[in-house]
Design a protein around this motif. Structure first.
Motif, mmCIF file in Angstrom:
data_model
loop_
_atom_site.group_PDB
_atom_site.id
_atom_site.type_symbol
_atom_site.label_atom_id
_atom_site.label_comp_id
_atom_site.label_asym_id
_atom_site.label_seq_id
_atom_site.Cartn_x
_atom_site.Cartn_y
_atom_site.Cartn_z
ATOM 1 N N ALA A 53 0.833 -1.205 0.000
ATOM 2 C CA ALA A 53 0.000 0.000 0.000
ATOM 3 C C ALA A 53 0.866 1.253 0.000
ATOM 4 C CB ALA A 53 -0.909 -0.006 1.216
ATOM 5 N N GLN A 54 0.291 2.296 -0.551
ATOM 6 C CA GLN A 54 0.974 3.594 -0.597
ATOM 7 C C GLN A 54 0.543 4.417 0.616
ATOM 8 O OE1 GLN A 54 -0.334 4.975 -4.400
ATOM 9 N NE2 GLN A 54 1.247 3.826 -5.493
ATOM 10 N N GLY A 55 0.975 3.990 1.773
ATOM 11 C CA GLY A 55 0.638 4.691 2.998
ATOM 12 C C GLY A 55 -0.450 3.994 3.790
ATOM 13 N N LYS A 56 -0.677 4.506 4.992
ATOM 14 C CA LYS A 56 -1.650 3.916 5.922
ATOM 15 C C LYS A 56 -3.087 3.944 5.392
ATOM 16 C CE LYS A 56 0.259 2.530 9.828
ATOM 17 N NZ LYS A 56 0.234 1.126 10.185
ATOM 18 N N LYS A 57 -3.484 5.077 4.786
ATOM 19 C CA LYS A 57 -4.856 5.183 4.270
ATOM 20 C C LYS A 57 -5.125 4.120 3.214
ATOM 21 C CE LYS A 57 -6.457 9.878 5.023
ATOM 22 N NZ LYS A 57 -6.951 11.095 4.388
ATOM 23 N N ASP A 58 -4.177 3.930 2.303
ATOM 24 C CA ASP A 58 -4.318 2.927 1.247
ATOM 25 C C ASP A 58 -4.346 1.526 1.850
ATOM 26 O OD1 ASP A 58 -4.527 2.062 -1.458
ATOM 27 O OD2 ASP A 58 -2.358 1.720 -1.540
ATOM 28 N N PHE A 59 -3.492 1.287 2.853
ATOM 29 C CA PHE A 59 -3.446 -0.004 3.542
ATOM 30 C C PHE A 59 -4.807 -0.326 4.160
ATOM 31 C CE2 PHE A 59 -2.737 -2.429 7.490
ATOM 32 C CZ PHE A 59 -2.094 -3.554 6.986
ATOM 33 N N ILE A 60 -5.344 0.629 4.889
ATOM 34 C CA ILE A 60 -6.640 0.441 5.539
ATOM 35 C C ILE A 60 -7.737 0.241 4.498
ATOM 36 C CG2 ILE A 60 -8.406 1.591 6.950
ATOM 37 C CD1 ILE A 60 -5.980 2.948 8.454
ATOM 38 N N ARG A 110 -8.929 -2.196 12.700
ATOM 39 C CA ARG A 110 -8.998 -1.447 13.956
ATOM 40 C C ARG A 110 -7.586 -1.062 14.419
ATOM 41 N NH1 ARG A 110 -12.216 -4.756 17.276
ATOM 42 N NH2 ARG A 110 -13.993 -3.799 16.249
ATOM 43 N N THR A 111 -6.674 -2.016 14.392
ATOM 44 C CA THR A 111 -5.293 -1.751 14.813
ATOM 45 C C THR A 111 -4.626 -0.726 13.911
ATOM 46 O OG1 THR A 111 -5.088 -3.979 15.712
ATOM 47 C CG2 THR A 111 -3.033 -2.815 15.228
ATOM 48 N N ALA A 112 -4.809 -0.879 12.606
ATOM 49 C CA ALA A 112 -4.189 0.059 11.655
ATOM 50 C C ALA A 112 -4.729 1.481 11.856
ATOM 51 C CB ALA A 112 -4.432 -0.412 10.227
ATOM 52 N N LYS A 113 -6.029 1.580 12.122
ATOM 53 C CA LYS A 113 -6.623 2.914 12.347
ATOM 54 C C LYS A 113 -6.094 3.534 13.639
ATOM 55 C CE LYS A 113 -10.887 2.128 9.789
ATOM 56 N NZ LYS A 113 -12.338 1.857 9.884
ATOM 57 N N GLU A 114 -5.977 2.731 14.672
ATOM 58 C CA GLU A 114 -5.458 3.233 15.943
ATOM 59 C C GLU A 114 -3.995 3.665 15.806
ATOM 60 O OE1 GLU A 114 -6.224 0.127 18.777
ATOM 61 O OE2 GLU A 114 -8.376 0.540 18.788
#
Length: 117
Positions: A53-60, A110-114
């Motif tokens: 993913a290209q960053g956390k937002k993309d990962f989530i 949930r973990t990725a968002k936190e």
């Protein structure tokens, strides 16, 4: 390590879905088999995409798409069972695996968002 387990489970689940689709096509069922084939294999594809993913937002986002596909797959499994295309044993086995993947995806999201706060 958890992500690898999730990827492995989703790959195994995809293989089982492909085998199910082959059986359904032998029974000349094409509408639901096409749907479950797409949603059931898309779960793993999105989990694998999330690795790069290209960053956390993309990962989530990828994990949330996988979760939606898992929910859809659960629907198709129930419909196949209720229309007698699959037996109870097959339904319970695949439904349980799908539910396990959903639970892991919910926890991962949930973990990725936190962690992104």
């Amino acid at each position: 390590m958890k992500e690898n387990k999730l990827a492995d489970l989703s790959m195994d689940f995809s293989v089982e879905i492909i085998k199910l689709v082959k059986q359904l096509k032998e029974k000349r069922e094409s509408i639901i088999s096409n749907q479950i084939g797409r949603s059931g294999t898309s779960i793993g594809a999105n989990i694998y995409e999330a690795k790069y993913a290209q960053g956390k937002k993309d990962f989530i986002s990828k994990l949330e798409i996988a979760l939606k596909e898992a929910s859809e797959t659960g629907y198709w499994l129930e419909l196949l069972y209720k229309t007698d295309y699959i037996d109870e044993k097959t339904f319970k086995s695949l439904s349980s695996k799908c539910a396990t993947i959903r639970i892991m995806l919910i926890a991962s999201c949930r973990t990725a968002k936190e962690n992104s706060k």
